[in-house]
Design an enzyme around this catalytic site. Structure first.
Site: not given
Length: 423
Positions: A144, A212, A275-278
């Protein structure tokens, strides 16, 4: 809002005069820390006046609404009209702009009171909030986080809290852990039971699964787990969503991509975050973090296998500073868009704009003589992303991650969209 790009020699006074606004309005909208210091290429949002209609003798609201292609109710709501049958000649009515209605999500990585403040600051712009993250354990348990104050902030801002779970951490890729869970229906049942228990105790209204580095061989097992999650959570009234790596085809190779089955996720879950980044990775060479030309390749594939009304466009709201020349594995510094602007002003660096990636960047030399390259987001790149959300008719936007101030983004977001509140 309008966007103005500063030219050499311009001052805020001249800019304000051009648009018929005050210097203070420009300073406030952009939260400029040094109003007397501007750099070439700096993009500013300019608050402009709404369109007004002066009521003429004999006009009624239906005629006015018809003229502007909007509804009578929209005029009534915008102008807070008490009696629609009583409008007098000479009355100035604000004409609302009809905007697409979207969902907006944001992840947080800070917890406790810090995370709570971040939600309060932008809660009016959010549909969902996802704390990152409850990490799963090999026994189906969950580690948690301190989310009590954040849940209270979400409730006060009418933001739907969504429990985010993940298999990875800063020190572990999580592939083996994911396999342990995905290969065992019994462990999955334990995990889902624990998830439902936490959601009921704390008031979460949905589940976001961010698994992932899943082994390619576990792809179908991952799909089966998602179906099992939906079968358990939907009867309880909870939504299920996922986070997906940016793929341009189903055959794309790599540990990040192969087990993420776009078509299956699009069929099984309620909505998903792309997750359209990095691209501009912190350990990689300097480049745009979210280049729009690359993002469009992902979207072009995604919309062929996923319903558009399930897709949240992933938008990163942080900047990066790389040392030059880049040494493989050397970590870039990550900070806010405001800090990116501060450094450009500090070092007198002219801001450039890559028309292909649709991202701003600049280079500077620090006091130690070291060269740097900074990529960030500004009003232009944010507006370009919002236009893509409209063009592709997507469900909405998901921000990674709160905690990096970007005032221009939120003003433009509200200017472009009506944000759906589901709570």
């Amino acid at each position: 809002m309008q966007i103005h790009v500063v030219h050499p020699g311009e001052t805020l006074w001249l800019i304000a005069q051009r648009y018929g606004v005050t210097v203070n309005q420009v300073v406030t909208a952009n939260q400029l820390e040094s109003p007397n210091k501007l750099v070439s290429g700096l993009a500013l949002v300019i608050p402009t006046k709404p369109e007004l209609h002066t009521v003429q003798a004999g006009e009624n609201l239906w005629e006015i609404a018809h003229r502007y292609g909007i509804t009578v109710q929209e005029i009534i709501s915008t102008n807070q009209i008490q009696n629609p049958n009583l409008i007098f000649p000479g009355t100035k009515l604000t004409i609302p702009v009809r905007k697409p209605v979207i969902d907006v999500n944001a992840y947080t990585i800070n917890t406790g009171e810090t995370g709570a403040r971040e939600i309060q600051e932008v809660g009016q712009y959010l549909t969902y909030w996802m704390p990152f993250a409850y990490t799963i354990r090999e026994d189906g348990g969950l580690n948690a986080i301190d989310d009590t104050a954040m849940l209270q902030s979400a409730a006060s801002e009418r933001v739907v809290p969504v429990l985010a779970i993940t298999n990875f951490s800063a020190t572990a890729a999580g592939s083996e852990l994911a396999h342990t869970i995905l290969a065992s229906p019994d462990l999955q049942d334990v995990l889902l039971t624990n998830i439902i228990k936490i959601m009921k105790e704390k008031g979460y209204q949905g589940l976001n699964v961010d698994f992932e580095n899943v082994f390619p061989a576990d792809r179908e097992l991952y799909n089966q787990f998602l179906q099992r999650a939906v079968d358990r959570l939907h009867p309880e009234g909870y939504s299920v969503s996922t986070a997906l790596a940016p793929k341009t085809s189903d055959e794309q190779k790599g540990l990040l991509y192969e087990a993420h089955d776009y078509a299956a996720h699009g069929r099984i879950v309620d909505f998903l975050v792309l997750m359209t980044y990095e691209w501009g990775y912190r350990l990689g060479p300097p480049q745009a973090i979210s280049p729009l030309n690359e993002i469009k390749k992902v979207l072009d594939y995604a919309v062929t296998v996923i319903p558009r009304n399930k897709i949240l466009f992933g938008f990163q709201i942080y900047a990066r500073d790389w040392l030059l020349p880049h040494v493989q594995g050397q970590e870039a510094e990550t900070f806010s868009q405001q800090e990116a602007i501060r450094r450009a002003i500090q070092y007198g660096a002219a801001i450039q704009y890559d028309p292909i990636a649709q991202s701003p960047y600049y280079r500077y030399t620090d006091t130690q003589g070291r060269n740097h390259e900074v990529w960030f987001e500004d009003a232009r790149s944010a507006q370009a992303k919002f236009d893509v959300v409209k063009d592709y008719n997507l469900r909405g936007i998901s921000y990674w991650v709160l905690g990096y101030p970007f005032p221009q983004n939120w003003l433009l977001l509200e200017d472009n969209f009506t944000i759906r509140k589901r709570r």
